[in-house]
Design a protein around this motif. Structure first.
Motif, short mmCIF file in Angstrom:
data_model
loop_
_atom_site.label_atom_id
_atom_site.label_comp_id
_atom_site.label_asym_id
_atom_site.label_seq_id
_atom_site.Cartn_x
_atom_site.Cartn_y
_atom_site.Cartn_z
N LYS A 78 33.02 -0.90 10.55
CA LYS A 78 34.06 -1.41 11.56
C LYS A 78 33.79 -1.57 12.90
CE LYS A 78 38.06 0.16 8.59
NZ LYS A 78 38.83 1.44 8.41
N ASN A 83 31.71 -9.93 12.34
CA ASN A 83 32.68 -9.94 11.50
C ASN A 83 31.92 -10.61 10.10
OD1 ASN A 83 35.01 -8.81 12.45
ND2 ASN A 83 35.30 -10.70 13.60
N SER A 87 31.58 -14.21 13.44
CA SER A 87 32.28 -14.21 14.57
C SER A 87 32.22 -12.98 15.21
CB SER A 87 33.74 -14.85 14.33
OG SER A 87 34.39 -13.64 13.47
N LYS A 88 32.67 -12.55 16.56
CA LYS A 88 32.69 -11.42 17.13
C LYS A 88 33.50 -10.52 16.84
CE LYS A 88 32.01 -8.98 21.28
NZ LYS A 88 32.87 -8.81 22.38
N ASN A 89 33.28 -9.08 16.56
CA ASN A 89 34.58 -8.51 16.43
C ASN A 89 34.78 -7.85 17.74
OD1 ASN A 89 35.96 -6.03 15.56
ND2 ASN A 89 34.18 -5.24 14.63
N ARG A 91 36.42 -5.17 18.65
CA ARG A 91 36.27 -3.55 18.46
C ARG A 91 34.79 -3.14 18.45
NH1 ARG A 91 41.53 -1.91 15.04
NH2 ARG A 91 43.03 -2.84 16.55
N GLY A 92 33.92 -3.89 17.90
CA GLY A 92 32.65 -3.71 17.62
C GLY A 92 31.81 -3.14 18.77
N GLN A 124 25.75 -10.43 9.11
CA GLN A 124 26.41 -9.29 9.88
C GLN A 124 25.44 -8.52 10.63
OE1 GLN A 124 29.50 -8.52 6.63
NE2 GLN A 124 30.31 -7.74 8.48
#
Lengths: 267, 68
Positions: A78, A83, A87-89, A91-92, A124
């Motif tokens: 997580k 993602n 695309s950009k997470n 919360r990452g 990823q």
């Protein structure tokens, strides 16, 4: 005592609170917070961990057999900055890297990633591709480092012959990346008689090989639980080094991640 | 079926080939590696089986590394 109380009263004053937002301190703190957001931790993944991640993604992970391990793994996933669709997470804060020898393990002879892993690896993770002009030098350094580990008696098989694990640890050390693994050979294990000693010796070899005093944190192989604990404690994480030997597109890509926090599409 | 395949690969890896020359040893292990690759490249492969094959492939790669 009375004076202190008075001071506290002054700080709680509404007007001073209003004015605080224009102060340098307020601005600086916010800037720092912003900077913290953009600091990503790069970690290298062992092939076994990659497959376990695939199991979590495909829903075939045996949560019942080892619930703690898989829950930690999904917690870790997580925090990936990518993602599923690359695309950009938001919360990452972790960038998962694939080392050259790990890539060799999960690729066929033509260098193509096996079909079952391809999408996950490409979307990823970041594959650390070495620039062709630096390949020879890199190979030489890695093989020298791995033979030094083996001379000290680490990463050997039943017949006391060097294994690929020594090369993987050497590569992770070269880039100063924490290598996440669940392999007994690679990381600290409670069953190991002197795990701390092993890591100390490996770190010492690395310091000598790279003639670097590692003023920041020096990387070491870790199990997921130890890595997550360190992250939660807010320990200083090792930073990616020697990225200048990677192919130029990848260098730009990493620069983009670090400075804009935006992962541009890989070409 | 899968366990049979693992056993067969294990047998091939553990075979004593010390009487072969360096090039013969290399080609022997490379052939095993490419066969493991062929099985691994199946899109619908079970990931547990894939993991077992990967461990075998790692062993073969180590053998190739140590051929002198």
């Amino acid at each position: 005592m009375g004076r202190e109380k008075g001071n506290k009263g002054f700080l709680k004053n509404k007007r001073s609170k209003k004015m605080e937002r224009y102060s340098f301190k307020f601005f600086f703190n916010n800037e720092q917070r912003e900077y913290k957001k953009k600091r990503y931790t790069y970690v290298a993944l062992d092939s076994c961990i990659l497959i376990d991640m695939m199991k979590v993604l495909t829903g075939t992970a045996q949560f019942k057999k080892s619930p703690q391990y898989y829950s930690m793994l999904s917690k870790l996933m997580k925090r990936n900055i990518f993602n599923k669709d690359h695309s950009k997470n938001p919360r990452g804060d972790l960038v998962f890297c694939v080392l050259p020898h790990v890539l060799q393990e999960i690729s066929n002879e033509d260098g193509e990633i096996h079909a079952s892993m391809k999408k996950f690896i490409e979307k990823q993770t970041v594959i650390l591709d070495i620039a062709p002009c630096n390949q020879k030098n890199f190979d030489k350094k890695i093989s020298r480092l791995s033979s030094e580990y083996c001379n000290k008696g680490f990463f050997l098989d039943e017949e006391n012959a060097p294994t690929v694990d020594s090369l993987i640890v050497a590569e992770a050390s070269f880039f100063n990346l924490t290598l996440l693994s669940r392999d007994r050979h690679i990381c600290i294990n409670f069953k190991d008689k002197s795990p701390k000693e092993k890591i100390r010796v490996i770190k010492e070899i690395n310091r000598k090989a790279f003639s670097n005093n590692f003023d920041g944190a020096q990387a070491e192989p870790k199990r997921i639980e130890h890595f997550l604990n360190a992250l939660e404690k807010g320990e200083d994480m090792p930073k990616l080094r020697n990225e200048d030997i990677l192919i130029s597109d990848l260098q730009q890509f990493i620069w983009g991640i670090d400075h804009n926090g935006i992962a541009k599409e890989k070409e | 079926m899968n366990s049979m395949m693992i056993e067969n690969f294990n047998f091939l890896i553990n075979c004593d080939i010390s009487n072969l020359s360096k090039n013969e040893k290399l080609s022997y292990y490379r052939r095993i590696k490419s066969k493991i690759d062929m099985v691994m490249n199946d899109k619908d492969i079970d990931l547990n089986f894939y993991q077992k094959l990967l461990i075998l492939k790692k062993r073969v790669m180590s053998k190739i590394l140590n051929v002198d």
